[in-house]
Design a protein around this motif. Structure first.
Motif: not given
Length: 215
Positions: A41-46
């Motif tokens: 999710x952090x990668x997707x948000x980034x």
């Protein structure tokens, strides 16, 4: 209450340095695991959101990070406590207690809400239930040993409500079981209500702490 349980709640055990170090290690490892768990999710948000929103993505790990930091204040109390130190410690401790209580309850509620709608629970879910209940419990157990007051609690409450607003306004709330995707509006209301309730519970704990110190 049985004597064995009374010992579990006792200050000599909770403030024992070995016990504090054990809690520190458990919370530190849990924090690392939590950030890893949020990795996708952090990668997707980034990739798909403005950079500043990434701060609001990992909720429970950030709560346990605050608590891990708060344990350091108990393990290494400063001999000289200037205004900046007191303010920083107070805010971190208030965030540690309030967010541990809130996200501990929230995660368990979401797991069982998903199960109630047909999501199959696996061993990781039960591990998360135990660990998040532990988060909520340790927050309440350590209020009486911490230095923060109402002003710091107001800051922590403001942070939790800001986090809720960003989560549900920009859809960076923690990924949920697929069976709950049609319940986001209700979950948003529940989350905001839980922020307020958590703050009120901590406020009551502060009142009780003050009463104990005066008697």
């Amino acid at each position: 209450m049985p004597l064995s349980l009374l010992r579990f709640w006792s200050a000599p055990l909770l403030m024992n340095r070995n016990f504090l170090w054990l809690l520190f290690i458990v919370n530190a490892l849990g924090t690392v695991y939590g950030y890893v768990w949020y990795g996708n999710q952090l990668a997707d948000t980034w990739a798909n959101h403005p950079m500043w929103r990434i701060v609001f993505v990992p909720d429970s790990p950030t709560g346990s990070l605050f608590f891990t930091a708060a344990l350091l204040f108990l393990l290494f109390p400063a001999r000289r406590q200037g205004g900046l130190y007191v303010a920083l410690r107070s805010v971190i401790e208030a965030l540690a207690v309030a967010t541990s209580l809130k996200y501990g309850i929230w995660a368990v509620a979401m797991i069982f809400a998903g199960a109630a709608q047909g999501d199959q629970l696996v061993w990781q879910d039960w591990m998360l239930v135990v660990s998040h209940l532990g988060m909520a419990l340790e927050g309440l157990l350590y209020v009486r040993f911490m230095a923060f007051g109402r002003s710091a609690l107001l800051v922590a409450t403001g942070w939790m409500l800001l986090n809720d607003a960003v989560d549900y306004r920009y859809e960076v709330y923690p990924w949920l079981p697929s069976v709950l995707t049609d319940d986001i509006a209700a979950i948003a209301r529940f989350t905001i209500g839980l922020s307020v309730c958590s703050a009120l519970i901590v406020a009551l704990a502060l009142i009780q702490r003050k009463h104990r110190r005066e008697t």
